[in-house]
Design an enzyme around this catalytic site. Structure first.
Site, PDB file in Angstrom:
ATOM      1  CG  HIS A   1      -1.930   0.920   1.193  1.00 55.28           C
ATOM      2  ND1 HIS A   1      -3.177   0.749   0.536  1.00 55.28           N
ATOM      3  CD2 HIS A   1      -2.162   2.045   1.982  1.00 55.28           C
ATOM      4  CE1 HIS A   1      -3.879   1.942   0.872  1.00 55.28           C
ATOM      5  NE2 HIS A   1      -3.261   2.601   1.641  1.00 55.28           N
TER       6      HIS A   1
ATOM      7  CG  HIS B   1      -5.203   5.603   0.040  1.00 62.86           C
ATOM      8  ND1 HIS B   1      -5.109   5.543   1.482  1.00 62.86           N
ATOM      9  CD2 HIS B   1      -6.116   6.316  -0.362  1.00 62.86           C
ATOM     10  CE1 HIS B   1      -6.314   6.328   1.757  1.00 62.86           C
ATOM     11  NE2 HIS B   1      -6.896   6.676   0.687  1.00 62.86           N
TER      12      HIS B   1
ATOM     13  CG  PHE C   1      -0.985  12.120  10.323  1.00 67.72           C
ATOM     14  CD1 PHE C   1       0.244  12.745  10.069  1.00 67.72           C
ATOM     15  CD2 PHE C   1      -2.177  13.092  10.028  1.00 67.72           C
ATOM     16  CE1 PHE C   1       0.465  14.020   9.860  1.00 67.72           C
ATOM     17  CE2 PHE C   1      -1.975  14.453   9.913  1.00 67.72           C
ATOM     18  CZ  PHE C   1      -0.480  14.828   9.690  1.00 67.72           C
TER      19      PHE C   1
ATOM     20  N   GLY D   1      -0.838   5.287  12.591  1.00 70.61           N
ATOM     21  CA  GLY D   1      -0.674   5.163  14.052  1.00 70.61           C
ATOM     22  C   GLY D   1      -1.810   5.714  14.603  1.00 70.61           C
TER      23      GLY D   1
ATOM     24  CG  ASP E   1      -5.872   2.885   4.810  1.00 66.89           C
ATOM     25  OD1 ASP E   1      -4.904   2.706   5.929  1.00 66.89           O
ATOM     26  OD2 ASP E   1      -5.627   3.526   3.819  1.00 66.89           O
ATOM     27  N   GLY E   2      -6.368   1.853   8.251  1.00 69.26           N
ATOM     28  CA  GLY E   2      -6.579   2.762   9.402  1.00 69.26           C
ATOM     29  C   GLY E   2      -6.719   1.996  10.864  1.00 69.26           C
ATOM     30  N   GLY E   3      -5.471   1.989  11.449  1.00 67.37           N
ATOM     31  CA  GLY E   3      -5.844   1.466  13.002  1.00 67.37           C
ATOM     32  C   GLY E   3      -6.011  -0.313  12.841  1.00 67.37           C
TER      33      GLY E   3
ATOM     34  N   GLY F   1      -0.273  -0.451   8.617  1.00 67.57           N
ATOM     35  CA  GLY F   1       0.892   0.473   8.695  1.00 67.57           C
ATOM     36  C   GLY F   1       1.791   0.077   9.816  1.00 67.57           C
TER      37      GLY F   1
HETATM   38  C1  DX5 Z   1      -3.843   7.242   6.583  1.00 69.78           C
HETATM   39  C2  DX5 Z   1      -3.153   6.072   5.387  1.00 69.78           C
HETATM   40  C3  DX5 Z   1      -2.980   4.707   5.929  1.00 69.78           C
HETATM   41  C4  DX5 Z   1      -1.915   4.548   6.982  1.00 69.78           C
HETATM   42  C5  DX5 Z   1      -2.391   3.506   7.778  1.00 69.78           C
HETATM   43  O1  DX5 Z   1      -4.083   8.240   6.150  1.00 69.78           O
HETATM   44  O2  DX5 Z   1      -3.998   5.932   4.437  1.00 69.78           O
HETATM   45  O3  DX5 Z   1      -2.621   3.807   4.696  1.00 69.78           O
HETATM   46  O4  DX5 Z   1      -0.507   4.061   6.535  1.00 69.78           O
HETATM   47  O5  DX5 Z   1      -1.465   3.265   9.160  1.00 69.78           O
HETATM   48  P1  DX5 Z   1      -2.131   2.473  10.255  1.00 69.78           P
HETATM   49  O6  DX5 Z   1      -2.119   0.963   9.797  1.00 69.78           O
HETATM   50  O7  DX5 Z   1      -0.737   2.599  11.351  1.00 69.78           O
HETATM   51  O8  DX5 Z   1      -3.252   3.057  10.668  1.00 69.78           O
HETATM   52 ZN    ZN Z   2      -4.011   4.476   2.724  1.00 68.64          ZN
END
Ligand code: DX5
Ligand code: ZN
Length: 216
Positions: A32, A65, A144, A146, A176-178, A198
């Site tokens: 990604h 993305h 972001f 995290g 996507d996210g968390g 991530g």
């Molecule tokens: C945030 C991004 C995500 C991010 C997810 O705007 O689109 O792809 O990397 O990161 P985590 O998995 O740490 O929430």
């Molecule tokens: Zn993303």
């Protein structure tokens, strides 16, 4: 099998080559790649050159993305990047540009994803779901890594699954996210096909490969 799409936004850029080698040896099927323009979201990331470099050193499919205000203008930059999936935001285009944007992505040889932010209702996508290959549900505010998973997003996954079944469609559902072991399991229980992850995999105490495995 669930598609795992590790987000390089959380990579340690000093050790990118080592981390990419670990990703290559992992069971992740996609990588990604978050493109941010500092306008659609309050952060700036990377463009096509780094994606090309990553693409030269992996066989994983590139899951791009784009969190940008004018996605149509950005497409040309990604022409020679071996993009597999190009996902843009519903909120970034007006109704008249949605279909042309999808067509242009397909004409460039990309599969097309449409993404919605946490405050966007999933039902707004009803009329275009027949034209897309993937729907990306944001479970945090984009910008972001995290951040904490927003459980309200699970209802959107259920709705997308039901709509897909009722209408005989075949788009993939991605979140996507968390995403971590616990939230990833929940998402899969709610019919999610692809998990973006991530900080969880890149900071997994046993390493990236084990982090990916723990989500399967
Ligand atoms: C945030 C991004 C995500 C991010 C997810 O705007 O689109 O792809 O990397 O990161 P985590 O998995 O740490 O929430
Ligand atoms: Zn993303």
């Amino acid at each position: 099998m669930t598609i795992i799409s590790p987000s390089v936004l959380s990579a340690d850029f000093y050790n990118l080559s080592t981390q990419l080698e670990e990703l290559n040896r992992s069971e992740a099927q996609w990588i990604h790649y978050d493109v941010m323009d500092g306008h659609f979201v309050p952060n700036l990331t990377f463009g096509p050159d780094i994606l090309k470099t990553i693409g030269r050193h992996t066989d994983k499919l590139l899951d791009v993305h784009i969190m940008v205000s004018n996605p149509m203008q950005f497409l040309e930059y990604f022409r020679d990047c071996n993009v597999y999936m190009m996902t843009f935001h519903y909120e970034a285009v007006n109704d008249n540009t949605l279909i042309p944007m999808i067509r242009k992505c397909h004409a460039m040889g990309f599969k097309v994803g449409i993404s919605i932010k946490p405050n966007t209702k999933v039902e707004v996508l009803k009329d275009i779901l027949q034209f897309v290959d993937l729907v990306l549900v944001m479970s945090v505010e984009p910008g972001f890594g995290g951040q904490k998973f927003m459980p309200e997003s699970l209802d959107k996954l259920d709705w997308l699954h039901q709509f897909r079944q009722e209408n005989g469609l075949d788009y993939l559902i991605e979140i996507d996210g968390g995403i971590n072991q616990e939230t990833g399991k929940l998402a899969v229980e709610h019919h999610c096909d692809a998990l973006v992850t991530g900080s969880y995999v890149f900071r997994h105490p046993e390493g990236i490969i084990a982090g990916v495995k723990s989500l399967l």
